[in-house]
Design a protein around this motif. Structure first.
Motif, PDB file in Angstrom:
ATOM      1  N   UNK A  60       1.158  -1.069   0.061  1.00  0.00           N
ATOM      2  CA  UNK A  60       0.035  -0.021  -0.482  1.00  0.00           C
ATOM      3  C   UNK A  60       0.774   1.047   0.275  1.00  0.00           C
ATOM      4  N   UNK A  61       0.632   2.205  -0.994  1.00  0.00           N
ATOM      5  CA  UNK A  61       2.080   2.757  -1.121  1.00  0.00           C
ATOM      6  C   UNK A  61       0.981   4.318  -0.358  1.00  0.00           C
ATOM      7  N   UNK A  62      -0.339   4.909  -0.134  1.00  0.00           N
ATOM      8  CA  UNK A  62      -0.461   5.474   0.029  1.00  0.00           C
ATOM      9  C   UNK A  62      -1.356   5.351   1.557  1.00  0.00           C
ATOM     10  N   UNK A  63      -1.453   7.033   2.719  1.00  0.00           N
ATOM     11  CA  UNK A  63      -2.313   6.708   3.461  1.00  0.00           C
ATOM     12  C   UNK A  63      -1.660   6.208   5.091  1.00  0.00           C
ATOM     13  N   UNK A  64      -2.523   6.204   5.865  1.00  0.00           N
ATOM     14  CA  UNK A  64      -1.705   5.700   7.341  1.00  0.00           C
ATOM     15  C   UNK A  64      -1.777   4.622   7.589  1.00  0.00           C
ATOM     16  N   UNK A  65      -1.786   3.481   7.481  1.00  0.00           N
ATOM     17  CA  UNK A  65      -2.268   2.262   8.065  1.00  0.00           C
ATOM     18  C   UNK A  65      -0.792   1.755   8.930  1.00  0.00           C
ATOM     19  N   UNK A  66      -2.127   0.686  10.079  1.00  0.00           N
ATOM     20  CA  UNK A  66      -0.805   0.496  11.434  1.00  0.00           C
ATOM     21  C   UNK A  66      -0.396   1.548  12.258  1.00  0.00           C
ATOM     22  N   UNK A  67      -0.898   2.771  11.703  1.00  0.00           N
ATOM     23  CA  UNK A  67      -0.191   3.468  12.599  1.00  0.00           C
ATOM     24  C   UNK A  67       0.663   4.169  11.945  1.00  0.00           C
ATOM     25  N   UNK A  68       1.460   3.575  10.268  1.00  0.00           N
ATOM     26  CA  UNK A  68       2.935   4.586   9.954  1.00  0.00           C
ATOM     27  C   UNK A  68       2.229   5.418   8.812  1.00  0.00           C
ATOM     28  N   UNK A  69       3.321   6.572   8.376  1.00  0.00           N
ATOM     29  CA  UNK A  69       2.356   6.741   6.906  1.00  0.00           C
ATOM     30  C   UNK A  69       2.920   6.179   5.868  1.00  0.00           C
ATOM     31  N   UNK A  70       3.259   5.921   4.981  1.00  0.00           N
ATOM     32  CA  UNK A  70       3.809   5.960   3.340  1.00  0.00           C
ATOM     33  C   UNK A  70       5.998   5.728   3.508  1.00  0.00           C
ATOM     34  N   UNK A  71       6.009   7.018   4.353  1.00  0.00           N
ATOM     35  CA  UNK A  71       6.916   6.981   4.516  1.00  0.00           C
ATOM     36  C   UNK A  71       7.534   5.989   5.225  1.00  0.00           C
ATOM     37  N   UNK A  72       6.866   5.900   6.303  1.00  0.00           N
ATOM     38  CA  UNK A  72       7.669   5.085   7.638  1.00  0.00           C
ATOM     39  C   UNK A  72       7.580   3.611   7.003  1.00  0.00           C
ATOM     40  N   UNK A  73       6.277   3.055   6.069  1.00  0.00           N
ATOM     41  CA  UNK A  73       6.353   1.743   6.337  1.00  0.00           C
ATOM     42  C   UNK A  73       7.539   1.774   5.488  1.00  0.00           C
ATOM     43  N   UNK A  74       7.898   2.683   4.249  1.00  0.00           N
ATOM     44  CA  UNK A  74       9.375   2.824   3.374  1.00  0.00           C
ATOM     45  C   UNK A  74      10.780   1.604   3.607  1.00  0.00           C
ATOM     46  N   UNK A  75      10.559   3.163   5.248  1.00  0.00           N
ATOM     47  CA  UNK A  75      12.236   2.817   5.615  1.00  0.00           C
ATOM     48  C   UNK A  75      11.574   1.221   7.046  1.00  0.00           C
ATOM     49  N   UNK A  76      10.710   1.011   7.186  1.00  0.00           N
ATOM     50  CA  UNK A  76      10.247  -0.487   7.753  1.00  0.00           C
ATOM     51  C   UNK A  76      10.765  -1.667   6.942  1.00  0.00           C
TER      52      UNK A  76
END
Ligand code: SF4
Length: 89
Positions: A60-76
């Motif tokens: 998922x590239x957009x939005x807040x999921x599981x409390x993380x933004x797209x940038x935070x998910x990319x980092x994870x």
């Protein structure tokens, strides 16, 4: 995050989502807008990890999921990939 299709295993965790009934726009803020309110909703969500994993697995590239933004998910995702490379080396 509400997902329209609820015919598979996603339905289980979605039923307990803290964001049920919350304006979906909150989770898709305009570029540069605050994500604080959405993250507050996620903070108290019992299915936060299920939601986050769903977003990671499905890219998922957009939005807040599981409390993380797209940038935070990319980092994870990057951190996980690095950890996987380290353990398999
Ligand atoms: S973690 Fe946030 S976006 Fe995901 S289901 Fe819970 S409240 Fe909704």
């Amino acid at each position: 995050m509400q997902i329209e299709e609820t015919t598979d295993s996603r339905a289980n965790w979605q039923d307990q989502a803290n964001c049920l009934g919350v304006d979906p726009d909150l989770f898709f803020p305009e570029r540069g807008a605050s994500t604080r309110e959405a993250k507050e909703v996620c903070r108290g969500c019992v299915v936060r990890m299920d939601c986050l994993e769903y977003a990671l697995v499905n890219g998922e590239k957009f939005g807040i999921w599981g409390g993380l933004s797209e940038r935070e998910r990319r980092r994870l995702r990057r951190q996980r990939a690095q950890a996987t490379r380290r353990t398999s080396a």
